[in-house]
Design an enzyme around this catalytic site. Structure first.
Site, PDB file in Angstrom:
ATOM      1  CE  LYS A 106      -4.458  -1.502   1.685  1.00 44.87           C
ATOM      2  NZ  LYS A 106      -4.333  -2.940   1.986  1.00 44.87           N
ATOM      3  CD  GLU A 128     -10.900   4.979   1.406  1.00 43.75           C
ATOM      4  OE1 GLU A 128     -10.671   6.170   1.078  1.00 43.75           O
ATOM      5  OE2 GLU A 128     -10.347   3.998   0.878  1.00 43.75           O
ATOM      6  CB  SER A 394      -0.362  -8.248  -1.173  1.00 44.72           C
ATOM      7  OG  SER A 394      -1.173  -9.071  -0.353  1.00 44.72           O
TER       8      SER A 394
HETATM    9  C1  LIG Z   1      -5.199  -3.919   1.536  1.00 44.54           C
HETATM   10  C2  LIG Z   1      -4.502  -5.179   1.235  1.00 44.54           C
HETATM   11  C3  LIG Z   1      -4.888  -6.002   0.157  1.00 44.54           C
HETATM   12  C4  LIG Z   1      -6.097  -5.717  -0.701  1.00 44.54           C
HETATM   13  O1  LIG Z   1      -6.049  -4.556  -1.415  1.00 44.54           O
HETATM   14  P1  LIG Z   1      -5.794  -4.502  -2.989  1.00 44.54           P
HETATM   15  O2  LIG Z   1      -6.037  -3.100  -3.334  1.00 44.54           O
HETATM   16  O3  LIG Z   1      -6.742  -5.452  -3.633  1.00 44.54           O
HETATM   17  O4  LIG Z   1      -4.381  -4.930  -3.217  1.00 44.54           O
HETATM   18  C5  LIG Z   1      -4.153  -7.134  -0.112  1.00 44.54           C
HETATM   19  N1  LIG Z   1      -3.093  -7.480   0.666  1.00 44.54           N
HETATM   20  C6  LIG Z   1      -2.679  -6.730   1.705  1.00 44.54           C
HETATM   21  C7  LIG Z   1      -1.518  -7.175   2.510  1.00 44.54           C
HETATM   22  C8  LIG Z   1      -3.382  -5.565   2.036  1.00 44.54           C
HETATM   23  O5  LIG Z   1      -2.986  -4.835   3.085  1.00 44.54           O
END
Ligand SMILES: *Cc1c(COP(=O)(O)O)cnc(C)c1O
Length: 409
Positions: A106, A128, A394
């Protein structure tokens, strides 16, 4: 189990050489656009007219790249997962977004947007947040850039995401608990939009995923595209070719997936697999599988699939993973699914938990629950031994230890 394989033959047949990136009007096919209140028309138009000029300027690129390198810790490794490769019969690489500062992808987006906000002369940042991850990433860059930061968060989420609320406060942000509706993400989003309507001149709204009115989905995808830019270079040096056979990522709003596929989306030889949150199962109603169950609607200023009831009211989604329980989906991803450019799989809570334990035991990496959904897609696919598969981790699992510990294996 073989379902995935046959589905891809269908994808190839239907594929024609259209582009899956945004068009000049801010649409991906019939998805996207900017459905906003009159009062925001001026600031959204201003952003539409300036974002590309800023993103493509030498000065922006220099500052952005420097921060990604020195502050975020990029490039993130592309790590060959030997034991997981053996398990699934392919050559599996993990793109390690979990190693970024603040523990997820993020921050790639919030750093970029705060640099854009500064160049547009804005002094106040609003955001948000649902689980609090985007709120923390926004509060982090506001501390770094000395900008005022107000984060809207549903009261229910404030109560269940205590640590993230404390982090935001420690970083200097004001966290506003929202008490309308179900007091969760969509209510926080409405409140942030209301704030923006009241302060259109000095306020910049940092949206946390590839959602919202045009240009947000495209802007966020471009800021996250550093992921696929790095994958290309890293694959070339590690495998001698820059294209994988498969890309796999989880989707909440879609930003880590958009970043993972960005440079490959118009190349039909790369199969795209998106994992959405099945929750307790798509037939149970306790789910966040928007592509499987959503109908066309408007959410957060964009035309896309939305989980809604017969009256068009947005329904509260459910997933064990707080980062994936969004009742909409980015317009780009809705289009990829509608055109069958991407295979979208619903991965249930129990499948994600099992996949998280598997990665932890085989590779020594505890993933975020969101990322565990991407891993949970692996047993649903069938690979050839020579297939190169890149899966984006992610985020890291520290924040999810409570959930991992609470479930008995
Ligand atoms: C917020 C988040 C997501 C989901 O958000 P996307 O915009 O779909 O990437 C996925 N993995 C992690 C670790 C997150 O913090």
């Amino acid at each position: 189990m073989r379902q995935g394989f046959f589905h891809f033959i269908e994808i190839q047949d239907q594929y024609n050489m259209e582009s899956f990136l945004v068009n000049n009007d801010g649409y991906y096919g019939e998805f996207g656009g900017a459905y906003i209140p009159e009062i925001l028309h001026k600031c959204v138009t201003e952003l539409q007219q300036t974002y590309l000029t800023i993103l493509q300027s030498e000065e922006f690129r220099h500052e952005y790249e420097q921060l990604l390198r020195d502050y975020v810790g990029r490039p993130t490794p592309l790590c060959f997962a030997r034991r997981l490769s053996e398990r699934y019969g392919c050559r599996l690489y993990l793109k390690r977004e979990d190693l970024n500062h603040t523990g997820a992808h993020k921050i790639n987006n919030t750093i970029g947007q705060i640099l854009i906000a500064r160049r547009m002369g804005k002094r106040r940042i609003i955001a948000e947040t649902g689980a609090g991850q985007h709120g923390v990433a926004t509060a982090t860059v506001c501390a770094l850039m000395n900008m005022e930061c107000v984060v809207y968060m549903g009261k229910t989420d404030v109560e269940r995401q205590h640590i993230n609320v404390e982090k935001m406060k420690m970083l200097g942000a004001t966290v506003v608990p929202v008490t309308s509706g179900n007091m969760t993400l969509k209510d926080a989003t409405n409140e942030a939009i209301r704030d923006w309507c009241c302060h259109p001149a000095d306020t910049y709204y940092i949206i946390g995923s590839t959602v919202g009115p045009h240009p947000y989905p495209d802007m966020v995808a471009r800021l996250q595209s550093v992921i696929s830019e790095e994958i290309r270079k890293q694959l070339l040096s590690q495998e001698g070719r820059d294209c994988p056979d498969y890309l796999i990522a989880c989707v909440g709003g879609g930003s880590n997936a958009a970043g993972t596929i960005y440079h490959y989306v118009d190349n039909p030889s790369v199969q795209i697999v998106l994992a959405e949150a099945g929750g307790k199962g798509i037939e149970t109603g306790m789910t966040a599988a928007t592509i499987a169950l959503g109908k066309m609607g408007i959410i957060h200023g964009a035309r896309t699939y939305v989980i809604q009831n017969e009256d068009g009211q947005i329904e509260e989604p459910y997933s064990i993973s707080a980062g994936l329980d969004y009742p909409g989906i980015g317009p780009m991803h809705a289009y990829l699914a509608a055109r069958k450019r991407a295979l979208v799989l619903a991965v249930n809570d129990d499948e994600a938990i099992r996949a998280a334990y598997e990665l932890t035991r085989l590779e020594g990496i505890i993933p975020a629950l969101e990322s565990a959904h991407a891993l949970g897609a692996l047993p649903k696919l069938s690979f050839k031994p020579t297939d190169i598969v890149v899966l984006t981790v992610s985020g890291r699992g520290d924040k999810d230890m409570g959930t991992y510990l609470g479930i008995d294996h």
